[in-house]
Design a protein around this motif. Structure first.
Motif, PDB file in Angstrom:
ATOM      1  N   THR A 186       0.835  -1.197   0.000  1.00  0.00           N
ATOM      2  CA  THR A 186       0.000   0.000   0.000  1.00  0.00           C
ATOM      3  C   THR A 186       0.874   1.252   0.000  1.00  0.00           C
ATOM      4  OG1 THR A 186      -0.062   0.160   2.411  1.00  0.00           O
ATOM      5  CG2 THR A 186      -1.758  -1.209   1.350  1.00  0.00           C
ATOM      6  N   ALA A 187       0.226   2.397  -0.172  1.00  0.00           N
ATOM      7  CA  ALA A 187       0.951   3.669  -0.132  1.00  0.00           C
ATOM      8  C   ALA A 187       1.689   3.826   1.197  1.00  0.00           C
ATOM      9  CB  ALA A 187      -0.032   4.821  -0.332  1.00  0.00           C
ATOM     10  N   LEU A 188       1.008   3.561   2.293  1.00  0.00           N
ATOM     11  CA  LEU A 188       1.624   3.680   3.622  1.00  0.00           C
ATOM     12  C   LEU A 188       2.825   2.750   3.742  1.00  0.00           C
ATOM     13  CD1 LEU A 188       1.117   5.035   6.488  1.00  0.00           C
ATOM     14  CD2 LEU A 188       0.200   2.798   7.133  1.00  0.00           C
ATOM     15  N   GLU A 189       2.674   1.520   3.309  1.00  0.00           N
ATOM     16  CA  GLU A 189       3.768   0.545   3.421  1.00  0.00           C
ATOM     17  C   GLU A 189       4.959   0.923   2.543  1.00  0.00           C
ATOM     18  OE1 GLU A 189       0.998  -3.404   4.400  1.00  0.00           O
ATOM     19  OE2 GLU A 189       1.434  -2.824   2.331  1.00  0.00           O
ATOM     20  N   ASN A 190       4.694   1.432   1.346  1.00  0.00           N
ATOM     21  CA  ASN A 190       5.790   1.851   0.474  1.00  0.00           C
ATOM     22  C   ASN A 190       6.611   2.966   1.124  1.00  0.00           C
ATOM     23  OD1 ASN A 190       6.272   0.806  -2.434  1.00  0.00           O
ATOM     24  ND2 ASN A 190       4.044   0.706  -2.222  1.00  0.00           N
ATOM     25  N   ILE A 200       3.621   9.912  -3.558  1.00  0.00           N
ATOM     26  CA  ILE A 200       3.959   8.855  -2.599  1.00  0.00           C
ATOM     27  C   ILE A 200       5.457   8.568  -2.664  1.00  0.00           C
ATOM     28  CG2 ILE A 200       3.639   6.408  -2.025  1.00  0.00           C
ATOM     29  CD1 ILE A 200       1.247   8.184  -1.302  1.00  0.00           C
ATOM     30  N   ALA A 201       6.019   8.573  -3.866  1.00  0.00           N
ATOM     31  CA  ALA A 201       7.458   8.347  -4.018  1.00  0.00           C
ATOM     32  C   ALA A 201       8.263   9.460  -3.341  1.00  0.00           C
ATOM     33  CB  ALA A 201       7.821   8.258  -5.503  1.00  0.00           C
ATOM     34  N   VAL A 202       7.765  10.690  -3.431  1.00  0.00           N
ATOM     35  CA  VAL A 202       8.433  11.799  -2.744  1.00  0.00           C
ATOM     36  C   VAL A 202       8.349  11.602  -1.230  1.00  0.00           C
ATOM     37  CG1 VAL A 202       8.394  14.287  -2.304  1.00  0.00           C
ATOM     38  CG2 VAL A 202       8.065  13.427  -4.632  1.00  0.00           C
ATOM     39  N   ALA A 203       7.194  11.190  -0.746  1.00  0.00           N
ATOM     40  CA  ALA A 203       7.042  10.924   0.692  1.00  0.00           C
ATOM     41  C   ALA A 203       8.005   9.829   1.144  1.00  0.00           C
ATOM     42  CB  ALA A 203       5.597  10.528   0.997  1.00  0.00           C
ATOM     43  N   ARG A 204       8.154   8.792   0.331  1.00  0.00           N
ATOM     44  CA  ARG A 204       9.103   7.721   0.652  1.00  0.00           C
ATOM     45  C   ARG A 204      10.523   8.270   0.748  1.00  0.00           C
ATOM     46  NH1 ARG A 204       9.595   3.284  -3.869  1.00  0.00           N
ATOM     47  NH2 ARG A 204      10.366   5.149  -4.932  1.00  0.00           N
ATOM     48  N   ALA A 205      10.877   9.173  -0.162  1.00  0.00           N
ATOM     49  CA  ALA A 205      12.210   9.772  -0.150  1.00  0.00           C
ATOM     50  C   ALA A 205      12.443  10.601   1.103  1.00  0.00           C
ATOM     51  CB  ALA A 205      12.407  10.632  -1.393  1.00  0.00           C
ATOM     52  N   LEU A 206      11.362  11.129   1.690  1.00  0.00           N
ATOM     53  CA  LEU A 206      11.473  12.017   2.848  1.00  0.00           C
ATOM     54  C   LEU A 206      11.411  11.298   4.189  1.00  0.00           C
ATOM     55  CD1 LEU A 206       9.043  14.823   1.646  1.00  0.00           C
ATOM     56  CD2 LEU A 206      11.485  15.103   2.005  1.00  0.00           C
ATOM     57  N   VAL A 207      11.058  10.026   4.208  1.00  0.00           N
ATOM     58  CA  VAL A 207      10.681   9.369   5.457  1.00  0.00           C
ATOM     59  C   VAL A 207      11.801   9.356   6.494  1.00  0.00           C
ATOM     60  CG1 VAL A 207      11.250   6.985   4.771  1.00  0.00           C
ATOM     61  CG2 VAL A 207       9.361   7.412   6.388  1.00  0.00           C
ATOM     62  N   ASN A 208      13.052   9.312   6.060  1.00  0.00           N
ATOM     63  CA  ASN A 208      14.171   9.313   7.014  1.00  0.00           C
ATOM     64  C   ASN A 208      14.787  10.697   7.215  1.00  0.00           C
ATOM     65  OD1 ASN A 208      14.089   6.569   7.662  1.00  0.00           O
ATOM     66  ND2 ASN A 208      15.405   5.998   5.939  1.00  0.00           N
ATOM     67  N   ASN A 209      14.049  11.730   6.825  1.00  0.00           N
ATOM     68  CA  ASN A 209      14.534  13.109   6.958  1.00  0.00           C
ATOM     69  C   ASN A 209      15.925  13.290   6.351  1.00  0.00           C
ATOM     70  OD1 ASN A 209      12.273  14.152   8.522  1.00  0.00           O
ATOM     71  ND2 ASN A 209      13.041  12.857  10.178  1.00  0.00           N
ATOM     72  N   PRO A 210      16.120  12.933   5.079  1.00  0.00           N
ATOM     73  CA  PRO A 210      17.454  13.019   4.472  1.00  0.00           C
ATOM     74  C   PRO A 210      17.901  14.455   4.289  1.00  0.00           C
ATOM     75  CG  PRO A 210      15.825  12.603   2.778  1.00  0.00           C
ATOM     76  CD  PRO A 210      15.092  12.524   4.091  1.00  0.00           C
ATOM     77  N   ASP A 211      19.197  14.637   4.144  1.00  0.00           N
ATOM     78  CA  ASP A 211      19.750  15.971   3.908  1.00  0.00           C
ATOM     79  C   ASP A 211      19.530  16.421   2.470  1.00  0.00           C
ATOM     80  OD1 ASP A 211      21.062  16.354   6.522  1.00  0.00           O
ATOM     81  OD2 ASP A 211      22.247  14.630   5.881  1.00  0.00           O
ATOM     82  N   VAL A 212      19.508  15.464   1.554  1.00  0.00           N
ATOM     83  CA  VAL A 212      19.414  15.817   0.139  1.00  0.00           C
ATOM     84  C   VAL A 212      18.458  14.863  -0.574  1.00  0.00           C
ATOM     85  CG1 VAL A 212      21.441  14.427  -0.468  1.00  0.00           C
ATOM     86  CG2 VAL A 212      20.730  16.260  -1.994  1.00  0.00           C
TER      87      VAL A 212
END
Length: 218
Positions: free
Chosen positions: A95-99, A146-158
């Motif tokens: 699902t979106a949440l799981e991704n 959703i892909a952008v949210a996945r990229a943000l989930v660990n609070n990355p610097d870049v």
């Protein structure tokens, strides 16, 4: 924040990068443009620690990525760098949440913590109602958010984005581009975006041109 010094990279007899030098500051949104085969995606992959250069160095807050071992590099990539691709690359069975949760789980966070963070990002994206939907049940624009949210989930610097709006229609392109700037203003993240989209390149803080494996201007 990121300093690239004389990076070279070849694949067999083909030299793709021929001594690239570039500096990117924290909080900057930089677009990288140029013809196909210029080396844009290869450079992005090296900055994202998905591959290693043949020569040169890549410094991330003063730390040389090229001196890290494989395990440390993987951990660094997971916690400091987020990726957005042209085609969202979501896992169809989840699902979106799981991704969104997956990178957080890889980083060792508990399922509850990962789910809580993913839910926050879904709300930020305006997609809370899609939490239990799988990629096939969502539009292209929704999947890319959703892909952008996945990229943000660990609070990355870049955030590194490779043709992020290339598969979207005009309306969804504009919404995605606006989202990048909103996220930078809210979280202070740095964005490096490889793109052929002239409208996107024109609104970024800086446009870097590449031709034949070299940066021609900065």
């Amino acid at each position: 924040m990121i300093k690239i010094e004389n990076i070279t990279k070849s694949f067999g007899s083909l030299q793709v990068l021929k001594g690239v030098n570039l500096e990117i500051s924290k909080g900057e949104i930089v677009s990288i443009v140029g013809p196909s085969g210029a080396g844009k995606t290869t450079l992005l992959q090296l900055v994202g620690a998905l591959d290693t250069p043949d020569g040169g160095a890549i410094y991330f807050n003063g730390e040389n990525l090229c001196s890290m071992g494989r395990n440390r590099l993987a951990a660094f990539r997971n916690t400091h760098i987020g990726f957005v691709f042209q085609f969202h690359q979501l896992l169809p069975e989840f699902t979106a949440l799981e991704n969104i949760m997956i990178p957080a789980l890889i980083a060792g966070k508990s399922r509850a913590e990962a789910a809580r963070r993913a839910a926050e990002l879904l709300q930020l994206m305006g997609l809370s109602a899609r939490a239990d939907h799988k990629p096939s049940q969502m539009s292209g624009g929704e999947n890319q958010r959703i892909a952008v949210a996945r990229a943000l989930v660990n609070n990355p610097d870049v955030i590194l984005a490779d043709e992020p709006s290339g598969s979207l229609d005009s309306r969804n392109k504009e919404e995605l581009h606006k989202l990048f700037f909103d996220l930078r203003d809210r979280f202070g993240q740095t964005f490096i975006i490889v793109t052929h989209d002239e409208k996107l390149a024109q609104i970024t803080d800086r446009t870097v041109h590449m031709v034949d494996g070299l940066v021609t201007d900065k």
